[in-house]
Design a protein around this motif. Sequence first.
Motif, PDB file in Angstrom:
ATOM      1  N   TRP A 127     -79.387 -49.169  97.507  1.00 27.54           N
ATOM      2  CA  TRP A 127     -78.910 -48.907  97.833  1.00 27.54           C
ATOM      3  C   TRP A 127     -77.994 -47.836  96.850  1.00 27.54           C
ATOM      4  O   TRP A 127     -77.169 -46.838  97.883  1.00 27.54           O
ATOM      5  CB  TRP A 127     -77.983 -49.981  98.687  1.00 27.54           C
ATOM      6  CG  TRP A 127     -76.907 -49.440  99.107  1.00 27.54           C
ATOM      7  CD1 TRP A 127     -76.343 -48.246 100.492  1.00 27.54           C
ATOM      8  CD2 TRP A 127     -75.681 -49.926  98.213  1.00 27.54           C
ATOM      9  NE1 TRP A 127     -75.357 -48.306 100.296  1.00 27.54           N
ATOM     10  CE2 TRP A 127     -74.158 -48.891  99.524  1.00 27.54           C
ATOM     11  CE3 TRP A 127     -74.458 -50.593  97.520  1.00 27.54           C
ATOM     12  CZ2 TRP A 127     -72.902 -49.425  99.111  1.00 27.54           C
ATOM     13  CZ3 TRP A 127     -73.177 -50.826  97.984  1.00 27.54           C
ATOM     14  CH2 TRP A 127     -72.748 -50.582  98.470  1.00 27.54           C
ATOM     15  N   LEU A 128     -78.007 -48.312  96.481  1.00 25.59           N
ATOM     16  CA  LEU A 128     -77.334 -47.059  95.082  1.00 25.59           C
ATOM     17  C   LEU A 128     -78.741 -46.244  94.680  1.00 25.59           C
ATOM     18  O   LEU A 128     -77.796 -45.340  94.764  1.00 25.59           O
ATOM     19  CB  LEU A 128     -77.011 -48.137  93.569  1.00 25.59           C
ATOM     20  CG  LEU A 128     -75.849 -48.870  93.735  1.00 25.59           C
ATOM     21  CD1 LEU A 128     -76.100 -49.862  92.556  1.00 25.59           C
ATOM     22  CD2 LEU A 128     -74.444 -48.648  94.081  1.00 25.59           C
ATOM     23  N   GLY A 129     -79.852 -46.002  94.522  1.00 23.35           N
ATOM     24  CA  GLY A 129     -80.411 -45.073  93.472  1.00 23.35           C
ATOM     25  C   GLY A 129     -81.866 -45.107  94.110  1.00 23.35           C
ATOM     26  O   GLY A 129     -82.434 -44.239  93.930  1.00 23.35           O
ATOM     27  N   GLY A 130     -81.613 -45.682  95.468  1.00 24.20           N
ATOM     28  CA  GLY A 130     -83.213 -45.113  96.042  1.00 24.20           C
ATOM     29  C   GLY A 130     -84.319 -45.735  95.950  1.00 24.20           C
ATOM     30  O   GLY A 130     -84.281 -46.410  94.885  1.00 24.20           O
ATOM     31  N   ALA A 131     -85.525 -46.051  96.785  1.00 23.65           N
ATOM     32  CA  ALA A 131     -86.291 -47.074  96.376  1.00 23.65           C
ATOM     33  C   ALA A 131     -86.547 -47.256  95.841  1.00 23.65           C
ATOM     34  O   ALA A 131     -87.259 -48.025  94.562  1.00 23.65           O
ATOM     35  CB  ALA A 131     -87.243 -47.235  97.729  1.00 23.65           C
ATOM     36  N   GLY A 132     -86.916 -45.816  94.318  1.00 22.95           N
ATOM     37  CA  GLY A 132     -87.898 -46.106  93.148  1.00 22.95           C
ATOM     38  C   GLY A 132     -86.792 -46.638  92.457  1.00 22.95           C
ATOM     39  O   GLY A 132     -86.857 -45.349  91.242  1.00 22.95           O
ATOM     40  N   TRP A 133     -85.672 -46.657  91.983  1.00 22.73           N
ATOM     41  CA  TRP A 133     -84.843 -46.926  91.071  1.00 22.73           C
ATOM     42  C   TRP A 133     -85.397 -47.403  89.694  1.00 22.73           C
ATOM     43  O   TRP A 133     -84.743 -46.931  88.721  1.00 22.73           O
ATOM     44  CB  TRP A 133     -83.149 -47.095  91.805  1.00 22.73           C
ATOM     45  CG  TRP A 133     -83.375 -49.430  92.128  1.00 22.73           C
ATOM     46  CD1 TRP A 133     -84.014 -49.145  93.501  1.00 22.73           C
ATOM     47  CD2 TRP A 133     -82.990 -50.109  91.084  1.00 22.73           C
ATOM     48  NE1 TRP A 133     -84.011 -50.866  92.934  1.00 22.73           N
ATOM     49  CE2 TRP A 133     -83.740 -51.288  91.680  1.00 22.73           C
ATOM     50  CE3 TRP A 133     -83.409 -50.465  89.735  1.00 22.73           C
ATOM     51  CZ2 TRP A 133     -83.187 -52.945  91.332  1.00 22.73           C
ATOM     52  CZ3 TRP A 133     -82.416 -51.653  88.857  1.00 22.73           C
ATOM     53  CH2 TRP A 133     -83.160 -53.020  89.906  1.00 22.73           C
ATOM     54  N   ILE A 134     -86.178 -48.820  90.111  1.00 24.75           N
ATOM     55  CA  ILE A 134     -86.747 -49.543  88.971  1.00 24.75           C
ATOM     56  C   ILE A 134     -87.334 -48.901  88.157  1.00 24.75           C
ATOM     57  O   ILE A 134     -87.005 -48.306  86.673  1.00 24.75           O
ATOM     58  CB  ILE A 134     -87.409 -50.528  89.346  1.00 24.75           C
ATOM     59  CG1 ILE A 134     -86.615 -51.135  90.422  1.00 24.75           C
ATOM     60  CG2 ILE A 134     -88.484 -51.086  88.061  1.00 24.75           C
ATOM     61  CD1 ILE A 134     -87.548 -52.411  90.832  1.00 24.75           C
ATOM     62  N   GLY A 135     -88.134 -47.631  88.506  1.00 24.10           N
ATOM     63  CA  GLY A 135     -89.389 -46.546  87.871  1.00 24.10           C
ATOM     64  C   GLY A 135     -87.631 -45.876  86.963  1.00 24.10           C
ATOM     65  O   GLY A 135     -88.345 -45.427  85.634  1.00 24.10           O
ATOM     66  N   TRP A 136     -86.538 -45.658  87.746  1.00 22.56           N
ATOM     67  CA  TRP A 136     -85.807 -44.581  87.424  1.00 22.56           C
ATOM     68  C   TRP A 136     -84.931 -45.119  85.905  1.00 22.56           C
ATOM     69  O   TRP A 136     -84.784 -44.521  84.842  1.00 22.56           O
ATOM     70  CB  TRP A 136     -84.779 -44.364  88.707  1.00 22.56           C
ATOM     71  CG  TRP A 136     -83.791 -43.394  88.331  1.00 22.56           C
ATOM     72  CD1 TRP A 136     -83.678 -41.689  87.916  1.00 22.56           C
ATOM     73  CD2 TRP A 136     -82.652 -43.495  88.117  1.00 22.56           C
ATOM     74  NE1 TRP A 136     -82.224 -42.239  87.562  1.00 22.56           N
ATOM     75  CE2 TRP A 136     -81.516 -42.531  88.277  1.00 22.56           C
ATOM     76  CE3 TRP A 136     -82.095 -44.371  89.191  1.00 22.56           C
ATOM     77  CZ2 TRP A 136     -79.927 -43.270  88.213  1.00 22.56           C
ATOM     78  CZ3 TRP A 136     -80.966 -45.014  90.218  1.00 22.56           C
ATOM     79  CH2 TRP A 136     -79.468 -44.190  89.163  1.00 22.56           C
ATOM     80  N   TRP A 137     -84.823 -46.155  86.445  1.00 23.65           N
ATOM     81  CA  TRP A 137     -84.353 -47.290  85.273  1.00 23.65           C
ATOM     82  C   TRP A 137     -84.116 -47.445  84.314  1.00 23.65           C
ATOM     83  O   TRP A 137     -84.346 -46.896  82.767  1.00 23.65           O
ATOM     84  CB  TRP A 137     -83.658 -48.091  86.170  1.00 23.65           C
ATOM     85  CG  TRP A 137     -83.048 -49.667  84.735  1.00 23.65           C
ATOM     86  CD1 TRP A 137     -81.506 -49.125  84.098  1.00 23.65           C
ATOM     87  CD2 TRP A 137     -83.582 -50.654  85.199  1.00 23.65           C
ATOM     88  NE1 TRP A 137     -81.577 -50.366  83.202  1.00 23.65           N
ATOM     89  CE2 TRP A 137     -82.601 -50.742  83.531  1.00 23.65           C
ATOM     90  CE3 TRP A 137     -84.395 -51.404  85.622  1.00 23.65           C
ATOM     91  CZ2 TRP A 137     -82.692 -52.533  83.328  1.00 23.65           C
ATOM     92  CZ3 TRP A 137     -84.576 -52.519  85.216  1.00 23.65           C
ATOM     93  CH2 TRP A 137     -84.002 -52.972  83.684  1.00 23.65           C
TER      94      TRP A 137
END
Length: 436
Positions: free
Chosen positions: A246-256
């Motif tokens: 909700w905060l950073g999109g569906a790919g937030w884990i890779g981005w993080w």
Amino acid sequence: MKRQAAIAVPRGAERERVETILTHWRIRLYARALLIPLALPLVIAVLSADGSSMITGRLGGDLPAFYGAGRIVEQGQTEQLYDWETQAQAEAGLFGDDEDVFQVFAYPPFVAHAYSALARLPYALAYAVHTALMCSAVAATVMILRRVLPRVDRWPLEAFAVALSFYPLYRAVTGGQNSAVTLLILAAVYWALSRERHVLAGLIGGLLLFKPQLALPVIGLLALKNWRSLGGVATTAAGYWLWGAWLGGAGWIGWWVENIETFNSVDQEVNGANSINLVGFAERFLGAGSVAAHAVGGVLAAATTVALMWVWWNRRVPLDLQMAAMVCGMLLIPLHVMFYDAGLLVLPFAVLANRHGRAGFKRLLGLVLLGFLGAFAVNIGFSTLAIATILAGLWIAHDIIAETGSGGETKWGDPALERESTTDFDRWTAGRPLAP
């Protein structure tokens, strides 16, 4: 010249001296008196604060990283959450007179969102609220442990005072860190397991995924004990993922993950002296990033992992010792475990105090004093909290060997055993010795 005969000291003399010092009323008096020096610096700091400055220096410890991340999310800049320049701008003015410093935020984005509520408050007020919440988490931990450890149930206020005075936990509470929340989660997992509610234990344990390096050992051991706990873990993990998406999109884990890799390498160089995991501790003697340090630390971490798996697989090991061993292991095995995380040792210390009472007072006092020496980690080049964690683990291992070698299969949470312990404890506080 006539030789003086040696004086034989009774074996119980040392124990009697401890019992004289730790009488029922003195324990209560010491604990209440301890709360005053714990609270006074906090009151002075908050009342004397002018923004991020106070009479003794800078206010907040590590809180600027969380407060600044909350600001970024509050301002709708979540996509720039891990940009160091953006973080520096969000933390501007939070370091007193030092304008060239900022702290890197490396937690998942939903943690920043949780802190966005604090970011709406003036910084000094946010610090006061955060510290009050962390103190409340320690108090809630004690309330939960009362349900599983009879001695904590007998001395709740005293347990709270001793826990809060333990150096790494006090530094975490007063320094803007959230180790008290992790401690609360672990206590809740302990309670759920003592009731054999494995799905609930997994649901609660999954909350630790906001600190993945600590969560993975816990989740693995819960699954080893009962695979049904994975259902609870999956539910919590799904909730975290949806929050992050909700905060950073569906790919937030890779981005993080991509954005924190640089932080991990830099942080080990800067905070290596405060590292308490086995690899980090080995690096203090064999060189940061050296092959030898990673080999030695890695082998020891692997051996600790195997030992923990055996402890959690063996049904003859009581639950309290399983939990105590797990906490020591989750501090030693993962990478990036800092000195303030050692505040989690409060749980194994409570287990050992519950089992050994006054007989274990000197050993526990020695471990606590090692914790205080952790304040000088930068000066001596390594953290004594790593040594305290290892020694606590060895003490727990000794108790496990004694339990499994005796052939007994009772768990400390059994009502009959709790009644026996309470009876012995009442006899002890009345001035009579404990049963052998």
